[in-house]
Scaffold this active site. Structure first.
Site, PDB file in Angstrom:
ATOM      1  N   SER A   6       7.145  -3.016   6.807  1.00 21.06           N
ATOM      2  CA  SER A   6       6.773  -3.583   5.512  1.00 21.06           C
ATOM      3  C   SER A   6       7.963  -4.072   4.692  1.00 21.06           C
ATOM      4  CB  SER A   6       5.984  -2.557   4.709  1.00 21.06           C
ATOM      5  OG  SER A   6       6.750  -1.387   4.539  1.00 21.06           O
TER       6      SER A   6
ATOM      7  N   HIS B  27       0.125  -3.377   7.903  1.00 18.85           N
ATOM      8  CA  HIS B  27       0.442  -4.736   7.449  1.00 18.85           C
ATOM      9  C   HIS B  27       0.066  -5.809   8.467  1.00 18.85           C
ATOM     10  CE1 HIS B  27       2.486  -4.178   3.571  1.00 18.85           C
ATOM     11  NE2 HIS B  27       2.854  -3.006   4.056  1.00 18.85           N
TER      12      HIS B  27
ATOM     13  N   LYS C  27      -5.068  -3.190   2.305  1.00 21.63           N
ATOM     14  CA  LYS C  27      -4.174  -4.342   2.207  1.00 21.63           C
ATOM     15  C   LYS C  27      -4.983  -5.626   2.420  1.00 21.63           C
ATOM     16  CE  LYS C  27      -0.136  -1.576   2.693  1.00 21.63           C
ATOM     17  NZ  LYS C  27       0.469  -0.577   3.565  1.00 21.63           N
TER      18      LYS C  27
HETATM   19  C1  LIG Z   1       0.673   0.811   3.270  1.00 22.23           C
HETATM   20  C2  LIG Z   1       0.869   1.586   4.495  1.00 22.23           C
HETATM   21  C3  LIG Z   1       0.173   2.782   4.697  1.00 22.23           C
HETATM   22  C4  LIG Z   1      -0.697   3.385   3.642  1.00 22.23           C
HETATM   23  O1  LIG Z   1      -1.949   2.738   3.565  1.00 22.23           O
HETATM   24  P1  LIG Z   1      -2.893   3.093   2.340  1.00 22.23           P
HETATM   25  O2  LIG Z   1      -4.237   2.661   2.797  1.00 22.23           O
HETATM   26  O3  LIG Z   1      -2.395   2.334   1.165  1.00 22.23           O
HETATM   27  O4  LIG Z   1      -2.803   4.558   2.134  1.00 22.23           O
HETATM   28  C5  LIG Z   1       0.346   3.438   5.893  1.00 22.23           C
HETATM   29  N1  LIG Z   1       1.169   2.956   6.839  1.00 22.23           N
HETATM   30  C6  LIG Z   1       1.862   1.818   6.681  1.00 22.23           C
HETATM   31  C7  LIG Z   1       2.741   1.323   7.771  1.00 22.23           C
HETATM   32  C8  LIG Z   1       1.742   1.099   5.495  1.00 22.23           C
HETATM   33  O5  LIG Z   1       2.427  -0.030   5.327  1.00 22.23           O
END
Ligand SMILES: *Cc1c(COP(=O)(O)O)cnc(C)c1O
Length: 394
Positions: free
Chosen positions: A182, A210, A241
């Site tokens: 990310s 992502h 996301k």
């Molecule tokens: C954003 C993210 C998460 C967390 O996801 P949420 O649904 O916001 O809790 C987990 N792993 C990765 C790699 C992320 O980028």
């Protein structure tokens, strides 16, 4: 007078002095290309709303109808009275969308990792983890009490070296990698990592938070991107996301999914996702299955923005996805840059240590299908102006 909490003030003062204190901005509008941030209308370059679904009328309608029918709270965990027909429907639809045997959903992607890793490995086992993996993987791995061995970022050769050296000392192993990283926007070499997992017969898990809705055909994710269907044991995803809602998911092997129904602790001990969110997630899948228009627009927006930023002379790092880091190096420069952009009507966050390594501060631009051409051009104009002002570009 008690002094038992004085340490907190000391810690907070230290954070402020070193510039690492989180000043949290407040939004007072729906998500979209533009946002009201601390009372000021700003072009939004910060959200994970890749496809613009967070404020999509079809998702909102589905959420409202579900709230009318099921109410707002689940009033139970999934294993007691919290599982509704919509949860089952979403899990079936996710499995179908991703072309896997089965899927299970959790309250968030973070929860999905906390649920899955300790269910798969324990203190007699070993985890091989990319050194840049997300915090929720790190926490899930620690919670499992397995031995954690980090391999060099996105380096399958180093992974193989570690597996060869250590696997024999443990009962079983689990390889874990982010799909899309990310902070840099690069993609894990999942095809090469899979070869190592297969050669040594080690479980393989990818966290595609992502990549969900972004990579692969019509946003089907990293496994689809590498055409590794049926070869990755656990694919963690998030509906928070690109899906524009909230929630986490594990898709893959049916026996692992069945096991997580029994042993995924957040599934058993934390309340279910409310019906309205579940219904909105189903509506998101409807849209993704109907057309690739949003995913295509996301990529064409991202390609355009990145190419123009490079022409301006900015360093956008190693990204091959819509995540566009603008590498600045110095943390203070990154903060000043972000502040100047905000004053100019562009909301783009500066990221510094410990979110990224020291000396690698940056502004991270999150491109979305919600952006129109005008929005991207306005953003580019602001970056050019501030970049020149601060001497980042000529
Ligand atoms: C954003 C993210 C998460 C967390 O996801 P949420 O649904 O916001 O809790 C987990 N792993 C990765 C790699 C992320 O980028």
């Amino acid at each position: 007078m008690s002094s038992k909490l004085d340490w907190i003030r000391t810690e907070i003062d230290e954070l402020k002095q070193s510039g690492l204190y989180n000043h949290i901005r407040t939004m007072s509008s729906a998500q979209g290309a533009w946002l009201v941030v601390d009372g000021k209308r700003e072009l939004n370059f910060c959200s994970n709303n890749y496809l613009g679904l967070a404020n999509h009328p079809q998702l909102i309608k589905a959420a409202k109808e579900a709230a009318d029918q099921y109410g707002v709270g689940p009033a139970a965990v999934r294993t007691i009275a919290g599982t509704i027909d919509l949860h089952k429907e979403l899990e079936q639809r996710l499995a179908q969308f991703k072309g896997v045997e089965a899927a299970i959903t959790f309250q968030s992607g973070f929860c999905a990792n906390l649920a899955t890793i300790p269910a798969l490995v324990g203190k007699e086992d070993v985890i091989f983890s990319d050194e840049l993996n997300h915090a929720s993987i790190i926490d899930g791995a620690r919670l499992s009490r397995a031995k954690i061995i980090r391999f060099q970022h996105a380096n399958a050769q180093d992974l193989e070296k570690q597996v060869k050296q250590h696997l024999g000392d443990y009962r079983r192993g689990l390889i874990i990698t982010d799909g899309v990283f990310s902070m840099d926007g690069d993609i894990a070499p999942l095809d090469e990592i899979h070869k190592v997992a297969q050669k040594y017969d080690v479980m393989l898990m990818v966290d595609d938070a992502h990549g969900e809705g972004v990579l692969g055909r019509g946003g089907r994710g990293i496994v689809d991107h590498f055409n590794l269907h049926g070869k990755v044991d656990v694919e963690v995803g998030t509906m928070s996301k690109a899906f524009g809602v909230v929630g986490g998911c594990v898709a893959g092997n049916a026996e692992i999914v069945e096991w997580l129904h029994q042993r995924g602790r957040p599934f058993l001990f934390s309340s279910a996702v409310p019906a309205s969110d579940v219904a909105a997630c189903i509506a998101a899948i409807d849209l993704l299955e109907e057309s690739t228009e949003l995913v295509d627009k996301l990529w064409s927006n991202a390609d355009y923005f990145k190419a123009e930023m490079k022409k301006l002379g900015f360093n956008t790092g190693v990204s091959t996805t819509p995540i566009t880091p603008v590498m600045l190096g110095d943390a203070k420069l990154a903060r000043n840059f972000s502040k100047a952009l905000y004053d100019d009507g562009v909301f783009a966050m500066a990221l510094g240590y410990p979110t990224v390594p020291e000396g690698k501060a940056r502004i991270r631009v999150m491109i979305s299908a919600a952006h129109e051409q005008d929005d991207l051009d306005k953003g580019l104009e602001a970056f050019a102006k501030v970049g020149k002002q601060l001497g980042v570009i000529a």
